[in-house]
Design a protein around this motif. Structure first.
Motif, PDB file in Angstrom:
ATOM      1  N   UNK A 200       7.305   3.901  -0.035  1.00 45.02           N
ATOM      2  CA  UNK A 200       7.857   2.623   0.422  1.00 45.02           C
ATOM      3  C   UNK A 200       9.372   2.674   0.373  1.00 45.02           C
ATOM      4  N   UNK A 201       9.984   1.799   1.143  1.00 47.14           N
ATOM      5  CA  UNK A 201      11.442   1.718   1.190  1.00 47.14           C
ATOM      6  C   UNK A 201      11.951   0.731   0.147  1.00 47.14           C
ATOM      7  N   UNK A 202      13.130   1.025  -0.411  1.00 45.25           N
ATOM      8  CA  UNK A 202      13.756   0.082  -1.347  1.00 45.25           C
ATOM      9  C   UNK A 202      14.324  -1.121  -0.605  1.00 45.25           C
ATOM     10  N   UNK A 203      14.559  -0.940   0.707  1.00 47.25           N
ATOM     11  CA  UNK A 203      15.041  -2.054   1.516  1.00 47.25           C
ATOM     12  C   UNK A 203      13.898  -3.029   1.795  1.00 47.25           C
ATOM     13  N   UNK A 204      14.214  -4.271   1.911  1.00 44.52           N
ATOM     14  CA  UNK A 204      13.219  -5.320   2.197  1.00 44.52           C
ATOM     15  C   UNK A 204      12.105  -5.346   1.136  1.00 44.52           C
ATOM     16  N   UNK A 205      12.476  -4.984  -0.085  1.00 49.67           N
ATOM     17  CA  UNK A 205      11.492  -4.943  -1.166  1.00 49.67           C
ATOM     18  C   UNK A 205      10.849  -6.304  -1.405  1.00 49.67           C
ATOM     19  N   UNK A 206      11.624  -7.365  -1.146  1.00 50.22           N
ATOM     20  CA  UNK A 206      11.140  -8.713  -1.454  1.00 50.22           C
ATOM     21  C   UNK A 206      10.042  -9.202  -0.509  1.00 50.22           C
ATOM     22  N   UNK A 207       9.799  -8.493   0.602  1.00 53.58           N
ATOM     23  CA  UNK A 207       8.733  -8.949   1.508  1.00 53.58           C
ATOM     24  C   UNK A 207       7.357  -8.449   1.056  1.00 53.58           C
ATOM     25  N   UNK A 208       7.314  -7.604   0.027  1.00 54.84           N
ATOM     26  CA  UNK A 208       6.071  -7.175  -0.622  1.00 54.84           C
ATOM     27  C   UNK A 208       5.091  -6.463   0.334  1.00 54.84           C
ATOM     28  N   UNK A 209       5.644  -5.580   1.162  1.00 52.68           N
ATOM     29  CA  UNK A 209       4.809  -4.866   2.137  1.00 52.68           C
ATOM     30  C   UNK A 209       3.702  -4.009   1.510  1.00 52.68           C
ATOM     31  N   UNK A 210       3.930  -3.291   0.391  1.00 55.07           N
ATOM     32  CA  UNK A 210       2.852  -2.454  -0.152  1.00 55.07           C
ATOM     33  C   UNK A 210       1.586  -3.236  -0.502  1.00 55.07           C
ATOM     34  N   UNK A 211       1.729  -4.474  -0.968  1.00 55.87           N
ATOM     35  CA  UNK A 211       0.547  -5.274  -1.323  1.00 55.87           C
ATOM     36  C   UNK A 211      -0.297  -5.575  -0.093  1.00 55.87           C
ATOM     37  N   UNK A 212       0.355  -5.988   0.993  1.00 56.42           N
ATOM     38  CA  UNK A 212      -0.387  -6.269   2.220  1.00 56.42           C
ATOM     39  C   UNK A 212      -0.917  -4.984   2.832  1.00 56.42           C
ATOM     40  N   UNK A 213      -0.159  -3.900   2.743  1.00 51.72           N
ATOM     41  CA  UNK A 213      -0.603  -2.608   3.267  1.00 51.72           C
ATOM     42  C   UNK A 213      -1.965  -2.243   2.691  1.00 51.72           C
ATOM     43  N   UNK A 214      -2.091  -2.321   1.377  1.00 48.96           N
ATOM     44  CA  UNK A 214      -3.352  -1.916   0.759  1.00 48.96           C
ATOM     45  C   UNK A 214      -4.456  -2.947   0.988  1.00 48.96           C
ATOM     46  N   UNK A 215      -4.111  -4.189   1.077  1.00 47.13           N
ATOM     47  CA  UNK A 215      -5.132  -5.195   1.377  1.00 47.13           C
ATOM     48  C   UNK A 215      -5.709  -4.964   2.775  1.00 47.13           C
ATOM     49  N   UNK A 216      -4.869  -4.613   3.726  1.00 49.81           N
ATOM     50  CA  UNK A 216      -5.353  -4.334   5.077  1.00 49.81           C
ATOM     51  C   UNK A 216      -6.189  -3.051   5.109  1.00 49.81           C
ATOM     52  N   UNK A 217      -5.789  -2.060   4.324  1.00 50.12           N
ATOM     53  CA  UNK A 217      -6.580  -0.821   4.237  1.00 50.12           C
ATOM     54  C   UNK A 217      -7.940  -1.110   3.612  1.00 50.12           C
ATOM     55  N   UNK A 218      -7.944  -1.912   2.562  1.00 49.10           N
ATOM     56  CA  UNK A 218      -9.201  -2.291   1.897  1.00 49.10           C
ATOM     57  C   UNK A 218     -10.129  -2.998   2.876  1.00 49.10           C
ATOM     58  N   UNK A 219      -9.584  -3.923   3.660  1.00 52.15           N
ATOM     59  CA  UNK A 219     -10.410  -4.641   4.641  1.00 52.15           C
ATOM     60  C   UNK A 219     -10.914  -3.695   5.726  1.00 52.15           C
TER      61      UNK A 219
END
Length: 281
Positions: A200-219
């Motif tokens: 993951x990138x340190x930029x835009x860290x506050x948008x919490x992309x890794x959490x949604x990334x894995x939730x979409x993978x799980x789905x």
């Protein structure tokens, strides 16, 4: 369930061969010839289920032809006396998420902070894409992986290895304003989706992309009839931040006995262990 069974798959064997390694099968169990200085050893990843005299005899035959000093293996149950505990090659413990639950139940099983981060990423219009396996997408992912390795002090494999790995696995990338900011390589084998590598990138860290990334993978995994999501490693001492992130999604931790060695040549094996210990010291 047993973690890491994809390491015994035909696809993983082909991947090892692409890396230039010789492979064998003993009673269906994958054996990989691994380089070790000017000699070699045999490695049975996440196997066999049981070490028998017949298995060891067949391994000895291969070892004699290939000048292998020892057999390294990762059984599902702790072996009897006579085998030497080694440093773990694959994660001994991992976090497993049961995907047979409904999406609502999966969300309810998460920590409140994880659910909040998923919703925050959705609110910030983060988009997750299951990517085509082309050079552009790979380069996007590798930049994220390399940045994460440098940031967290994680030693990476060669770039070529990740590219070859992608031929047998799936790539997911999260985008924010069309910019790639998180990615993951996922293995799908039998009833289990396994998270192999991510960045993951340190930029835009506050948008919490890794959490949604894995939730979409799980789905995605759930919709494609996978029953488990294996986070492929959980250790609060070695990887406290990563493990905390993984456990935020809920599930259960399972542990295997780890990695063991069976020396074919005691003298050379002891010499190898001595040299290795001096190098680590």
């Amino acid at each position: 369930m047993q973690s890491g069974q994809f390491l015994q798959s035909d696809e993983w064997e082909k991947f090892q061969q692409l890396l230039g390694r010789k492979t064998f099968r003993i009673n269906g169990n994958l054996i990989i010839k691994m380089p070790l200085f000017k000699i070699s050893y045999l490695y049975c990843p996440k196997g066999p289920d049981e070490i028998t005299e017949k298995f060891l005899e067949e391994a000895k035959k291969i070892a004699k032809k290939e000048y292998a000093v020892f057999l390294r293996f990762e059984p599902d149950k702790k072996p009897s006396a006579g085998f030497i505990k080694a440093h773990d090659v694959q994660p001994a413990c991992t976090q497993i998420l049961d995907l047979t639950s409904t999406e609502d139940d999966l969300l309810a099983g998460m920590k409140q902070k994880t659910r909040y981060n998923i919703r925050l990423a959705e609110k910030n219009n983060v988009k997750v894409e299951r990517c085509e396996k082309n050079n552009l997408k790979f380069e996007e992912f590798y930049r994220l992986l390399k940045e994460t390795g440098e940031r967290q002090g994680i030693k990476l494999f060669s770039k070529v290895r990740y590219k070859k790995l992608l031929a047998f696995n799936d790539l997911f990338i999260a985008y924010y304003n069309s910019e790639p900011i998180a990615g993951a390589i996922i293995n799908f084998y039998q009833d289990t989706a396994t998270y192999l590598h991510g960045g993951s990138s340190a930029e835009h860290k506050k948008v919490m992309a890794p959490s949604l990334l894995h939730w979409e993978i799980i789905k995605y995994a759930k919709n494609n009839e996978m029953e488990y999501y294996d986070w492929w490693g959980a250790d609060e001492k070695k990887w406290p931040g990563i493990t905390r992130f993984k456990k935020g999604f809920g599930g259960n931790e399972i542990c295997a006995p780890g990695t063991f060695d069976f020396p074919f040549n005691q003298l050379i094996y002891k010499t190898y262990k001595y040299i290795k210990a001096r190098g680590e010291g």
